[in-house]
Structures are given as C-alpha cells and as structure tokens.
Design a protein around this motif. Structure first.
Motif, PDB file in Angstrom:
ATOM      1  N   THR A 170       0.827  -1.207   0.000  1.00  0.00           N
ATOM      2  CA  THR A 170       0.000   0.000   0.000  1.00  0.00           C
ATOM      3  C   THR A 170       0.862   1.259   0.000  1.00  0.00           C
ATOM      4  O   THR A 170       0.558   2.234  -0.703  1.00  0.00           O
ATOM      5  N   MET A 171       1.963   1.269   0.762  1.00  0.00           N
ATOM      6  CA  MET A 171       2.863   2.425   0.747  1.00  0.00           C
ATOM      7  C   MET A 171       3.517   2.590  -0.618  1.00  0.00           C
ATOM      8  O   MET A 171       3.691   3.715  -1.102  1.00  0.00           O
ATOM      9  N   VAL A 172       3.863   1.495  -1.253  1.00  0.00           N
ATOM     10  CA  VAL A 172       4.426   1.579  -2.603  1.00  0.00           C
ATOM     11  C   VAL A 172       3.384   2.138  -3.568  1.00  0.00           C
ATOM     12  O   VAL A 172       3.692   2.964  -4.429  1.00  0.00           O
ATOM     13  N   GLN A 173       2.137   1.704  -3.419  1.00  0.00           N
ATOM     14  CA  GLN A 173       1.059   2.241  -4.263  1.00  0.00           C
ATOM     15  C   GLN A 173       0.913   3.749  -4.090  1.00  0.00           C
ATOM     16  O   GLN A 173       0.540   4.461  -5.023  1.00  0.00           O
ATOM     17  N   LEU A 174       1.238   4.249  -2.894  1.00  0.00           N
ATOM     18  CA  LEU A 174       1.116   5.688  -2.648  1.00  0.00           C
ATOM     19  C   LEU A 174       2.095   6.502  -3.494  1.00  0.00           C
ATOM     20  O   LEU A 174       1.852   7.681  -3.747  1.00  0.00           O
ATOM     21  N   THR A 175       3.206   5.888  -3.952  1.00  0.00           N
ATOM     22  CA  THR A 175       4.100   6.622  -4.853  1.00  0.00           C
ATOM     23  C   THR A 175       3.414   6.892  -6.183  1.00  0.00           C
ATOM     24  O   THR A 175       3.683   7.901  -6.835  1.00  0.00           O
ATOM     25  N   LEU A 176       2.531   5.998  -6.587  1.00  0.00           N
ATOM     26  CA  LEU A 176       1.733   6.221  -7.795  1.00  0.00           C
ATOM     27  C   LEU A 176       0.611   7.214  -7.520  1.00  0.00           C
ATOM     28  O   LEU A 176       0.357   8.126  -8.303  1.00  0.00           O
ATOM     29  N   SER A 177      -0.045   7.063  -6.372  1.00  0.00           N
ATOM     30  CA  SER A 177      -1.155   7.964  -6.041  1.00  0.00           C
ATOM     31  C   SER A 177      -0.681   9.405  -5.876  1.00  0.00           C
ATOM     32  O   SER A 177      -1.348  10.338  -6.329  1.00  0.00           O
ATOM     33  N   SER A 178       0.475   9.607  -5.236  1.00  0.00           N
ATOM     34  CA  SER A 178       0.973  10.974  -5.043  1.00  0.00           C
ATOM     35  C   SER A 178       1.304  11.623  -6.379  1.00  0.00           C
ATOM     36  O   SER A 178       1.063  12.817  -6.586  1.00  0.00           O
ATOM     37  N   PHE A 179       1.835  10.834  -7.301  1.00  0.00           N
ATOM     38  CA  PHE A 179       2.107  11.331  -8.646  1.00  0.00           C
ATOM     39  C   PHE A 179       0.816  11.754  -9.338  1.00  0.00           C
ATOM     40  O   PHE A 179       0.727  12.823  -9.957  1.00  0.00           O
ATOM     41  N   LEU A 180      -0.217  10.921  -9.220  1.00  0.00           N
ATOM     42  CA  LEU A 180      -1.495  11.228  -9.863  1.00  0.00           C
ATOM     43  C   LEU A 180      -2.157  12.450  -9.232  1.00  0.00           C
ATOM     44  O   LEU A 180      -2.775  13.265  -9.923  1.00  0.00           O
ATOM     45  N   ILE A 181      -2.030  12.598  -7.910  1.00  0.00           N
ATOM     46  CA  ILE A 181      -2.569  13.795  -7.254  1.00  0.00           C
ATOM     47  C   ILE A 181      -1.840  15.042  -7.744  1.00  0.00           C
ATOM     48  O   ILE A 181      -2.451  16.079  -8.012  1.00  0.00           O
ATOM     49  N   GLY A 182      -0.511  14.942  -7.884  1.00  0.00           N
ATOM     50  CA  GLY A 182       0.247  16.059  -8.439  1.00  0.00           C
ATOM     51  C   GLY A 182      -0.191  16.407  -9.845  1.00  0.00           C
ATOM     52  O   GLY A 182      -0.338  17.590 -10.199  1.00  0.00           O
ATOM     53  N   LEU A 183      -0.413  15.378 -10.666  1.00  0.00           N
ATOM     54  CA  LEU A 183      -0.904  15.617 -12.026  1.00  0.00           C
ATOM     55  C   LEU A 183      -2.258  16.325 -12.000  1.00  0.00           C
ATOM     56  O   LEU A 183      -2.522  17.218 -12.815  1.00  0.00           O
ATOM     57  N   ALA A 184      -3.125  15.917 -11.086  1.00  0.00           N
ATOM     58  CA  ALA A 184      -4.456  16.522 -11.001  1.00  0.00           C
ATOM     59  C   ALA A 184      -4.360  17.994 -10.588  1.00  0.00           C
ATOM     60  O   ALA A 184      -4.941  18.875 -11.226  1.00  0.00           O
ATOM     61  N   ILE A 185      -3.605  18.273  -9.535  1.00  0.00           N
ATOM     62  CA  ILE A 185      -3.469  19.653  -9.061  1.00  0.00           C
ATOM     63  C   ILE A 185      -2.777  20.517 -10.112  1.00  0.00           C
ATOM     64  O   ILE A 185      -3.192  21.652 -10.387  1.00  0.00           O
ATOM     65  N   GLY A 186      -1.714  19.974 -10.706  1.00  0.00           N
ATOM     66  CA  GLY A 186      -0.986  20.735 -11.712  1.00  0.00           C
ATOM     67  C   GLY A 186      -1.847  21.126 -12.893  1.00  0.00           C
ATOM     68  O   GLY A 186      -1.815  22.272 -13.360  1.00  0.00           O
ATOM     69  N   GLN A 187      -2.649  20.201 -13.376  1.00  0.00           N
ATOM     70  CA  GLN A 187      -3.518  20.516 -14.512  1.00  0.00           C
ATOM     71  C   GLN A 187      -4.590  21.527 -14.128  1.00  0.00           C
ATOM     72  O   GLN A 187      -4.919  22.428 -14.902  1.00  0.00           O
ATOM     73  N   PHE A 188      -5.124  21.371 -12.925  1.00  0.00           N
ATOM     74  CA  PHE A 188      -6.179  22.275 -12.467  1.00  0.00           C
ATOM     75  C   PHE A 188      -5.688  23.720 -12.409  1.00  0.00           C
ATOM     76  O   PHE A 188      -6.442  24.655 -12.678  1.00  0.00           O
ATOM     77  N   VAL A 189      -4.416  23.907 -12.070  1.00  0.00           N
ATOM     78  CA  VAL A 189      -3.848  25.259 -11.973  1.00  0.00           C
ATOM     79  C   VAL A 189      -3.300  25.735 -13.315  1.00  0.00           C
ATOM     80  O   VAL A 189      -3.572  26.858 -13.761  1.00  0.00           O
ATOM     81  N   ILE A 190      -2.530  24.887 -13.973  1.00  0.00           N
ATOM     82  CA  ILE A 190      -1.816  25.304 -15.190  1.00  0.00           C
ATOM     83  C   ILE A 190      -2.772  25.585 -16.342  1.00  0.00           C
ATOM     84  O   ILE A 190      -2.591  26.559 -17.086  1.00  0.00           O
ATOM     85  N   GLY A 191      -3.798  24.756 -16.517  1.00  0.00           N
ATOM     86  CA  GLY A 191      -4.718  24.940 -17.639  1.00  0.00           C
ATOM     87  C   GLY A 191      -5.379  26.308 -17.659  1.00  0.00           C
ATOM     88  O   GLY A 191      -5.246  27.064 -18.635  1.00  0.00           O
ATOM     89  N   PRO A 192      -6.107  26.689 -16.597  1.00  0.00           N
ATOM     90  CA  PRO A 192      -6.731  28.018 -16.588  1.00  0.00           C
ATOM     91  C   PRO A 192      -5.715  29.155 -16.651  1.00  0.00           C
ATOM     92  O   PRO A 192      -5.972  30.182 -17.299  1.00  0.00           O
ATOM     93  N   LEU A 193      -4.560  29.019 -15.988  1.00  0.00           N
ATOM     94  CA  LEU A 193      -3.544  30.070 -16.065  1.00  0.00           C
ATOM     95  C   LEU A 193      -3.064  30.269 -17.496  1.00  0.00           C
ATOM     96  O   LEU A 193      -2.796  31.394 -17.935  1.00  0.00           O
ATOM     97  N   SER A 194      -2.978  29.179 -18.252  1.00  0.00           N
ATOM     98  CA  SER A 194      -2.496  29.294 -19.630  1.00  0.00           C
ATOM     99  C   SER A 194      -3.481  30.040 -20.521  1.00  0.00           C
ATOM    100  O   SER A 194      -3.092  30.602 -21.545  1.00  0.00           O
ATOM    101  N   ASP A 195      -4.775  30.046 -20.149  1.00  0.00           N
ATOM    102  CA  ASP A 195      -5.745  30.848 -20.896  1.00  0.00           C
ATOM    103  C   ASP A 195      -5.461  32.338 -20.746  1.00  0.00           C
ATOM    104  O   ASP A 195      -5.912  33.153 -21.545  1.00  0.00           O
ATOM    105  N   GLY A 196      -4.694  32.697 -19.695  1.00  0.00           N
ATOM    106  CA  GLY A 196      -4.395  34.108 -19.456  1.00  0.00           C
ATOM    107  C   GLY A 196      -2.997  34.531 -19.849  1.00  0.00           C
ATOM    108  O   GLY A 196      -2.806  35.638 -20.362  1.00  0.00           O
ATOM    109  N   ILE A 197      -1.986  33.668 -19.648  1.00  0.00           N
ATOM    110  CA  ILE A 197      -0.612  34.099 -19.909  1.00  0.00           C
ATOM    111  C   ILE A 197       0.046  33.353 -21.068  1.00  0.00           C
ATOM    112  O   ILE A 197       1.198  33.622 -21.405  1.00  0.00           O
ATOM    113  N   GLY A 198      -0.687  32.443 -21.685  1.00  0.00           N
ATOM    114  CA  GLY A 198      -0.134  31.715 -22.816  1.00  0.00           C
ATOM    115  C   GLY A 198       0.331  30.331 -22.441  1.00  0.00           C
ATOM    116  O   GLY A 198       0.485  29.997 -21.261  1.00  0.00           O
ATOM    117  N   ARG A 199       0.571  29.509 -23.451  1.00  0.00           N
ATOM    118  CA  ARG A 199       0.896  28.096 -23.233  1.00  0.00           C
ATOM    119  C   ARG A 199       2.394  27.860 -22.998  1.00  0.00           C
ATOM    120  O   ARG A 199       2.778  27.097 -22.124  1.00  0.00           O
TER     121      ARG A 199
END
Length: 373
Positions: free
Chosen positions: A18-47
């Motif tokens: 389960t702890m090893v699985q968390l290395t995958l889950s933490s990566f996926l959470i980072g991907l989720a947060i990163g996309q949530f922030v980066i996508g809308p910001l790129s509509d304002g400052i460019g890609r």
C-alpha cells in the motif's frame, strides 16, 4: 515505467504494498493539481511559458526519485513530478484546440489520447526490462532521460499558440469563473466524466497489474513486460481505428461500443474470483483494456469541442479529474490485495459510470456542428 519494480521497492524500503502504491497515487494527485492550476492560467498568460517551466520542474523531481533514500522522499518527489508533468498533458490538448477546428481537432485529440492512454500500458514493458537489468532505480533513470528529451523538444519545437488578443485574465477568480462556464454545459460535463472514468478503468488495470500478473499468476518481470506490451499494442490498434473512423462514425457510438466491451470483459474477470488461470485472465484483461481505446479519444474529442472557447480550462478539469480518479483507484485496488477480482470489479464499476455519463451528456444541447460529435 516503474510498476514492475513494485515488489522490489517494497523489499528495498521494508514497507507495505500500500505504501508503494502511494508513490503512484501521489504522482497522480500532483498531475491533477498541476492541470487544475496550469490549464486556466495558460488561458491568461499563454501556453509556452508554463509548458517549459512545468517540464523543467518535472525533470528536477525525477532526479530526486532516482536517488530517493526512503519511501517518504520518493512519495514527495513523485508528487512534484506530477505537478510539473501536468503541463505537457494539459497544454497539449489546449494547443490543438488553439490551432485547429472541426474534424481535424477531433482526429488530433484522438491521436493524442491514443498516445496518452497507451503510455501507462506500454511503459511497464520497457520498465520491466530496466528492472530486470538494474532494478527499479534503473527504470527511474530511463524515465529521467525521457523527461530531459521532453524538455529539449518543448523548448525547441513548440511555439506559443495562444495570441494575446485571445487570452483571458488570469488568477484564482478566473479559474473559478471559467470553471463555472464549462461545468454548466451538460454535454461537456457528461463527456468529460466519460473520459475520466474510462481513464480510471485503465489505471485500475495498470496499478494492480504487477501484483496480479506477477504475484497471483506467477509471471516473472520479463514475462510480465511481454504481456503488458501485447495488451498495450491492442490498445494502440483499437485507438488508431477510432482515429480513422473520426468523421464517419459518431464518437458517442464508438465510446458506447468500447465501454460495453470493457464492461463485459471486466465483469467476467471479477466473477472468476481470486485465482483464475493465465489463459483465461489474460484475454479478458486484453479485451477490457484494449476496448477503452475506442473511448478515451472519442470522449476527449467530444469534451474538447464543447469547451474550445475555454480550451485550457476545459482541458484542465478533464485532466485533473482523470488523475484524481486514478489516484483514488490505485490504493483501493491495493487494499483489496490487488487480486484479479478486485481489478475486474474496479474496471467494471468505472465502465458503468462512464456509460451513464456518456449518454446523459449526449442528451444535452448540441454546440458542435460536425456530426462526428
């Protein structure tokens, strides 16, 4: 890439699956947060600025992954790797929407999704060879090399695609406002959720595959890599078929067929219990995963078309929720001991929800003109 090394990692760090699985889950959470922030910001400052800075952060984080002394450090590094890597995922779709229209958009988005959804399927095959040669850190080293190539190619070949006159004000309030604009569109929401749960089904398979194929069914790392690779090829072929059919068969119909096939195969796998034979389980896994190639590109193209006036935001919500769902699925399947029945049950549940979302969304007001949508 490092999934075949999960059993070895558990021994190296003297920790639980389960702890090893968390290395995958933490990566996926980072991907989720990163996309949530980066996508809308790129509509304002460019890609381009966000694409380059995110990719560099991803490369730095992978360096930490390679040398991580403890499982906790690896979990943290994977989180930041996800945040940085999110830039390439969310902005690739936004750039396509910036530069193309109609069926061209649909075909390119479908092709992108074939690549994006096939990567988690094929990568463990490459990783299996790396683990066999030098362990899980070698697999991370291969991933580092690929990340450096990504940074170089992004810097050299990807221009800015969003001109200043088409940008929107950036900031937290804009993220919320733009999100409200796209999430109140029934067709976008339905198709986006279809892609989210189809992707979660892929991760149900990916995250538990090493424990099922190596632990339950007794395959070694090289045999595991071969099985994973064959399944990946199946997904590529089916996804390529979906791209070729764009403009001739409605995407809703393609997605319906794909989800129905995946549901049938995964339900059968679950009903077989905890110890089916390889000769029975493997074909069911292949059908269950490969048929999703008809779904991911189709659903993503449908959602993109419904939010092309907010391309970064629309891409962000879809990508963020996809990986958030994947992050939830991975430890749940792990807590169920990662058995074949748990893999099948998780994939089946995701397919049912995706089918419901697809047909609910298709009943909303139509914004797309092209009948492919």
């Amino acid at each position: 890439m490092y999934l075949p090394g999960f059993p070895e990692m558990a021994k190296d760090f003297d920790t639980s699956p389960t702890m090893v699985q968390l290395t995958l889950s933490s990566f996926l959470i980072g991907l989720a947060i990163g996309q949530f922030v980066i996508g809308p910001l790129s509509d304002g400052i460019g890609r381009r600025p966000l694409l380059l800075s995110g990719s560099i952060l991803c490369a730095v984080a992978v360096v930490v992954c390679v040398v991580a002394p403890t499982i906790e450090v690896l979990i943290a590094a994977r989180f930041f790797q996800g945040i940085g890597g999110a830039a390439g995922i969310v902005l690739a779709r936004a750039i396509v929407a910036d530069l193309t229209e109609g069926v061209t958009t649909a075909r390119l988005i479908s092709a992108l999704m074939v690549l994006a959804s096939t990567a988690p399927i094929i990568a463990p095959s490459i990783g299996g060879v790396a683990v066999l040669l030098g362990g899980w850190r070698t697999a991370m080293g291969v991933l580092l090399a690929l990340t450096v190539v990504m940074v170089a190619l992004a810097g050299a070949l990807v221009p800015e695609s969003l001109p200043p006159e088409r940008r929107r004000p950036a900031g937290l309030r804009t993220v919320i406002t733009n999100g409200r604009a796209v999430l109140t569109r029934r067709r976008y929401l339905g198709f986006m959720l279809t892609a989210v749960f189809a992707f979660a089904s892929v991760f149900s398979y990916s995250s538990s595959s090493s424990f099922v194929l190596q632990g339950t069914l007794g395959l070694g790392p090289s045999a595991y890599a071969a099985v994973f690779g064959i399944n990946g090829i199946g997904m590529v072929l089916v996804g390529t078929l979906a791209v070729r059919l764009a403009g001739r068969v409605r995407f809703v119909r393609l997605a319906t067929v794909g989800l129905s096939l995946s549901l049938a195969a995964s339900t059968t796998l679950s009903l077989l219990g905890s110890a089916p034979s390889l000769g029975v389980a493997w074909p069911l896994m292949t059908v269950g995963v490969a048929s999703l190639g008809l779904v991911l590109g189709s659903a993503t193209a449908l959602a993109t078309q419904e939010a092309r006036d907010y391309a970064g935001t629309g891409s962000a919500y879809q990508g963020a929720l996809q990986f958030a769902a994947g992050a939830l699925v991975a430890p749940i399947v792990g807590l169920a001991n990662g058995g074949p029945w748990a893999m099948g049950a998780s994939m089946a549940a995701c397919s049912v929800i995706a089918l419901a979302a697809l047909h609910w969304g298709d009943g909303g007001p139509r914004h797309a003109i092209d009948q492919a949508f």
